[in-house]
Design an enzyme around this catalytic site. Structure first.
Site, mmCIF file in Angstrom:
data_model
loop_
_atom_site.group_PDB
_atom_site.id
_atom_site.type_symbol
_atom_site.label_atom_id
_atom_site.label_comp_id
_atom_site.label_asym_id
_atom_site.label_seq_id
_atom_site.Cartn_x
_atom_site.Cartn_y
_atom_site.Cartn_z
ATOM 1 N N GLY A 32 0.792 -1.218 0.000
ATOM 2 C CA GLY A 32 0.000 0.000 0.000
ATOM 3 C C GLY A 32 0.826 1.271 0.000
ATOM 4 O O GLY A 32 0.384 2.314 -0.489
ATOM 5 N N ALA A 177 12.677 3.539 27.484
ATOM 6 C CA ALA A 177 14.115 3.317 27.319
ATOM 7 C C ALA A 177 14.388 1.999 26.611
ATOM 8 O O ALA A 177 15.232 1.208 27.008
ATOM 9 C CB ALA A 177 14.812 3.340 28.677
ATOM 10 N N VAL A 179 14.978 0.006 22.643
ATOM 11 C CA VAL A 179 15.975 0.171 21.571
ATOM 12 C C VAL A 179 15.735 1.456 20.777
ATOM 13 O O VAL A 179 16.652 2.281 20.604
ATOM 14 C CB VAL A 179 15.920 -1.048 20.622
ATOM 15 C CG1 VAL A 179 16.909 -0.886 19.493
ATOM 16 C CG2 VAL A 179 16.193 -2.324 21.391
ATOM 17 N N HIS A 441 44.770 -10.599 14.555
ATOM 18 C CA HIS A 441 45.201 -9.512 15.430
ATOM 19 C C HIS A 441 45.652 -8.331 14.580
ATOM 20 O O HIS A 441 46.347 -8.544 13.581
ATOM 21 C CB HIS A 441 46.359 -9.978 16.310
ATOM 22 C CG HIS A 441 46.921 -8.887 17.151
ATOM 23 N ND1 HIS A 441 46.285 -8.449 18.291
ATOM 24 C CD2 HIS A 441 48.040 -8.128 17.000
ATOM 25 C CE1 HIS A 441 47.005 -7.473 18.824
ATOM 26 N NE2 HIS A 441 48.073 -7.255 18.060
HETATM 27 C C1 LIG Z 1 12.661 3.506 14.164
HETATM 28 C C2 LIG Z 1 12.756 2.010 14.002
HETATM 29 C C3 LIG Z 1 14.007 1.414 13.964
HETATM 30 C C4 LIG Z 1 14.115 0.041 13.803
HETATM 31 N N1 LIG Z 1 15.365 -0.501 13.763
HETATM 32 C C5 LIG Z 1 15.499 -1.831 13.623
HETATM 33 C C6 LIG Z 1 16.784 -2.422 13.528
HETATM 34 O O1 LIG Z 1 17.822 -1.731 13.592
HETATM 35 N N2 LIG Z 1 16.866 -3.764 13.348
HETATM 36 C C7 LIG Z 1 15.751 -4.553 13.277
HETATM 37 O O2 LIG Z 1 15.881 -5.764 13.128
HETATM 38 N N3 LIG Z 1 14.516 -4.020 13.352
HETATM 39 C C8 LIG Z 1 14.368 -2.681 13.516
HETATM 40 N N4 LIG Z 1 13.110 -2.137 13.552
HETATM 41 C C9 LIG Z 1 11.948 -3.057 13.450
HETATM 42 C C10 LIG Z 1 11.715 -3.472 11.993
HETATM 43 O O3 LIG Z 1 11.517 -2.318 11.211
HETATM 44 C C11 LIG Z 1 10.515 -4.394 11.910
HETATM 45 O O4 LIG Z 1 10.702 -5.500 12.782
HETATM 46 C C12 LIG Z 1 10.345 -4.939 10.491
HETATM 47 O O5 LIG Z 1 10.154 -3.878 9.582
HETATM 48 C C13 LIG Z 1 9.152 -5.906 10.427
HETATM 49 O O6 LIG Z 1 9.016 -6.360 9.119
HETATM 50 P P1 LIG Z 1 7.603 -6.853 8.525
HETATM 51 O O7 LIG Z 1 7.899 -7.253 7.135
HETATM 52 O O8 LIG Z 1 6.985 -7.814 9.447
HETATM 53 O O9 LIG Z 1 6.662 -5.558 8.548
HETATM 54 P P2 LIG Z 1 6.818 -4.069 8.037
HETATM 55 O O10 LIG Z 1 8.225 -3.711 7.775
HETATM 56 O O11 LIG Z 1 6.060 -3.241 9.024
HETATM 57 O O12 LIG Z 1 6.092 -4.063 6.627
HETATM 58 C C14 LIG Z 1 4.743 -4.289 6.485
HETATM 59 C C15 LIG Z 1 4.285 -3.652 5.198
HETATM 60 O O13 LIG Z 1 2.970 -4.117 4.911
HETATM 61 C C16 LIG Z 1 2.239 -3.081 4.317
HETATM 62 N N5 LIG Z 1 0.825 -3.375 4.505
HETATM 63 C C17 LIG Z 1 0.152 -3.547 5.679
HETATM 64 N N6 LIG Z 1 -1.137 -3.857 5.439
HETATM 65 C C18 LIG Z 1 -1.286 -3.880 4.092
HETATM 66 C C19 LIG Z 1 -2.384 -4.118 3.252
HETATM 67 N N7 LIG Z 1 -3.581 -4.413 3.741
HETATM 68 N N8 LIG Z 1 -2.192 -4.036 1.915
HETATM 69 C C20 LIG Z 1 -0.976 -3.730 1.410
HETATM 70 N N9 LIG Z 1 0.097 -3.490 2.160
HETATM 71 C C21 LIG Z 1 -0.050 -3.579 3.491
HETATM 72 C C22 LIG Z 1 2.705 -1.850 5.074
HETATM 73 O O14 LIG Z 1 2.459 -0.687 4.307
HETATM 74 C C23 LIG Z 1 4.187 -2.142 5.259
HETATM 75 O O15 LIG Z 1 4.954 -1.570 4.228
HETATM 76 C C24 LIG Z 1 12.963 -0.766 13.682
HETATM 77 C C25 LIG Z 1 11.704 -0.166 13.692
HETATM 78 C C26 LIG Z 1 11.594 1.197 13.850
HETATM 79 C C27 LIG Z 1 10.234 1.828 13.842
#
Ligand SMILES: Cc1cc2nc3c(=O)[nH]c(=O)nc-3n(C[C@H](O)[C@H](O)[C@H](O)COP(=O)(O)OP(=O)(O)OC[C@H]3O[C@@H](n4cnc5c(N)ncnc54)[C@H](O)[C@@H]3O)c2cc1C
Length: 462
Positions: A32, A177, A179, A441
């Site tokens: 989306g 507090a 990550v 090292h």
């Molecule tokens: C600021 C921040 C920093 C982070 N840093 C880290 C890090 O350093 N290392 C780490 O491992 N994790 C980190 N994370 C967590 C990480 O971003 C998430 O764990 C990861 O993105 C999860 O992946 P996912 O594919 O499950 O979901 P998401 O990345 O949330 O992707 C889901 C996607 O599905 C789409 N979607 C949802 N519903 C629909 C629908 N009905 N139709 C079409 N599209 C849809 C959304 O638009 C989205 O793009 C961080 C998160 C944040 C917010």
């Protein structure tokens, strides 16, 4: 008719789509957002790491350049250019996924999906058919009662707002507090803001090794972050030039207030499945709003699977990716597997923090006899040369078998170092196996070997 439609193109969804296509399936991925990559690439891991890198460079010029004889004019920050650099990094990564979709012949269906019935995915007015559906809809920041997030206004913001503030604030209160709060709090502290972190618990980074928690708080305090622990936030009111946060101190019940130009609410994330029609479809959810899955990521509805932040487990990009690959293998008739005992987690502060497996406390609570091998980076030549001698490697091994149970690192490149321990754990290695492995090292990785030596007859440089 597709073999597989993946809903969501975050690290869970896009990795699943690519792997399934590589295994010969006809695949589409619905997203989306305007760009691929999900939370991680657009408003999560990648932009936060870009700002952490840039602000760390600034910190180095101010703190360490002169010590190394690097003299020159004081470096100034151009916030708008730093934001451009962050956005360029995001764009090149999201564009990269688009390229990989084309290369692997994954169709990107643009728009928001709902599941009409098993095998039927509706996007706009079109219903697409598929033999299997994987929901990878991710997560969104969770709300805190009494606080209204307004990322546009930029006063009370969540992580998405904090990544794109209109200017660097003079002061910031970070609620939580964990990550994300500590990483973004570090960014703004390095850029000159007065940062106070308010946390409900009496410790930072809940769930981490207790010694690591203490060391991290000590180091971040030295860097200028302030901590108010054991404080229950009651609410916050925004004005034109900032916000006032009210909280109650748990130890004496006193009501307190703190003012700041920006308040970052980083109290966690919640699974997101809005608009998918899972209720009507009969997909079972947990009481905390996650999609229920079995050991093969199958939901309660045949042909519908779910992975990533939308299902229980650590909300981490690499956990989502691993599940994405594994469920693609399962759907292709192979044996997908994720070892949940060996999922590393990293905090990208300076120093970095990384851990995998059991903490000392958790191992003992589980009734195991353990030995702990600890080695300080102060005894590592390379770390000292980089002004990164604070911190340590702590390796936990079974007292009887010597098998590695966990590792907790706070120090230089901790997020990279942890992976030799992950590989060792995947192979069921003993601490002695690591101790007998020659490490080059001078590298900071020698500290891991020394911690393994400390589990046996002793470290050399401690
Ligand atoms: C600021 C921040 C920093 C982070 N840093 C880290 C890090 O350093 N290392 C780490 O491992 N994790 C980190 N994370 C967590 C990480 O971003 C998430 O764990 C990861 O993105 C999860 O992946 P996912 O594919 O499950 O979901 P998401 O990345 O949330 O992707 C889901 C996607 O599905 C789409 N979607 C949802 N519903 C629909 C629908 N009905 N139709 C079409 N599209 C849809 C959304 O638009 C989205 O793009 C961080 C998160 C944040 C917010």
């Amino acid at each position: 008719m597709y073999d597989l439609i993946v809903i969501g193109a975050g690290p869970g969804g896009y990795v699943c789509a690519i792997r399934a296509a590589q295994l010969g399936l006809k695949v589409a991925c619905v997203e989306g957002r305007e760009t691929l990559g999900g939370t991680c690439l657009n408003v999560g891991c990648i932009p936060s790491k870009a700002l952490l890198h840039a602000s760390h460079m600034l910190h180095e010029t101010h703190e360490n350049f002169e010590k190394m004889g690097l003299m020159g004019a004081h470096v100034e920050v151009d916030w708008s250019k730093m934001q451009d650099y962050k956005q360029d990094t995001v764009n090149s990564n999201t564009g990269g996924i688009e390229f990989l979709f084309k290369k692997n012949k994954v169709d990107w269906i643009k728009g928001w999906a709902s599941i009409e019935a098993p095998g039927k995915v509706k996007v706009g007015d079109t219903v697409h058919e598929a033999k299997n559906i994987v929901v990878a809809s991710g997560s969104v920041p969770s709300a805190l009662k009494g606080l209204e997030i307004d990322n546009e206004k930029g006063v009370i913001v969540d992580s998405t707002g904090a990544l794109a503030l209109p200017k660097i604030p003079k002061s910031m209160v970070v609620i939580g507090a964990g990550v994300i709060g500590l990483e973004l709090g570090s960014v703004y502290r390095r850029l000159g803001a007065e940062v106070t972190v308010v946390e409900y618990l009496d410790v930072i980074t809940p769930g981490m090794d207790a010694e690591v928690q203490k060391q991290l708080q000590k180091t971040l305090t030295k860097q200028g972050l302030k901590f108010v622990l054991g404080a229950a936030v009651q609410g916050a009111t925004a004005s034109d030039d900032g916000a006032t946060v009210s909280y109650q101190l748990k130890k004496d019940g006193s009501e307190q207030q703190i003012e700041a130009e920006v308040v970052l609410v980083s109290t966690g994330r919640r699974p997101y499945a809005d608009g998918l029609g899972l209720d009507a479809l009969g997909v079972e959810m947990t009481d905390r709003g996650y999609i229920k899955v079995d050991g093969h990521w199958a939901t309660s509805v045949k042909g519908v699977y779910a992975i990533g932040d939308a299902v229980p487990g650590p909300m981490l990009a690499h956990k989502a990716e691993d599940e994405g690959m594994a469920v693609a293998e399962v759907i292709a008739g192979k044996h997908g597997h994720v070892n949940y005992d060996v999922i590393p987690s990293v905090i990208y502060t300076t120093p970095e923090v990384a851990s995998v497996g059991l903490t000392e406390a958790a191992a003992k609570e589980g009734g195991r006899k353990v030995k702990v091998g600890k080695f300080p980076f102060m005894g590592n030549a390379r770390a000292k040369a980089q002004f990164l001698g604070e911190g340590f490697v702590k390796l936990i091994a079974d007292a009887e078998t010597d098998r590695i149970l966990g590792c907790h690192i706070i120090g230089p490149s901790a997020g990279d170092l942890i992976h030799e321990v992950c590989v060792a754990m995947e192979f069921g290695a003993s601490a002695e196996d690591l101790a007998l492995t020659c490490h080059a090292h001078p590298t900071v990785s020698e500290a891991v070997r020394e911690a393994a030596l400390a589990c046996g007859s002793g470290a050399i440089h401690a």
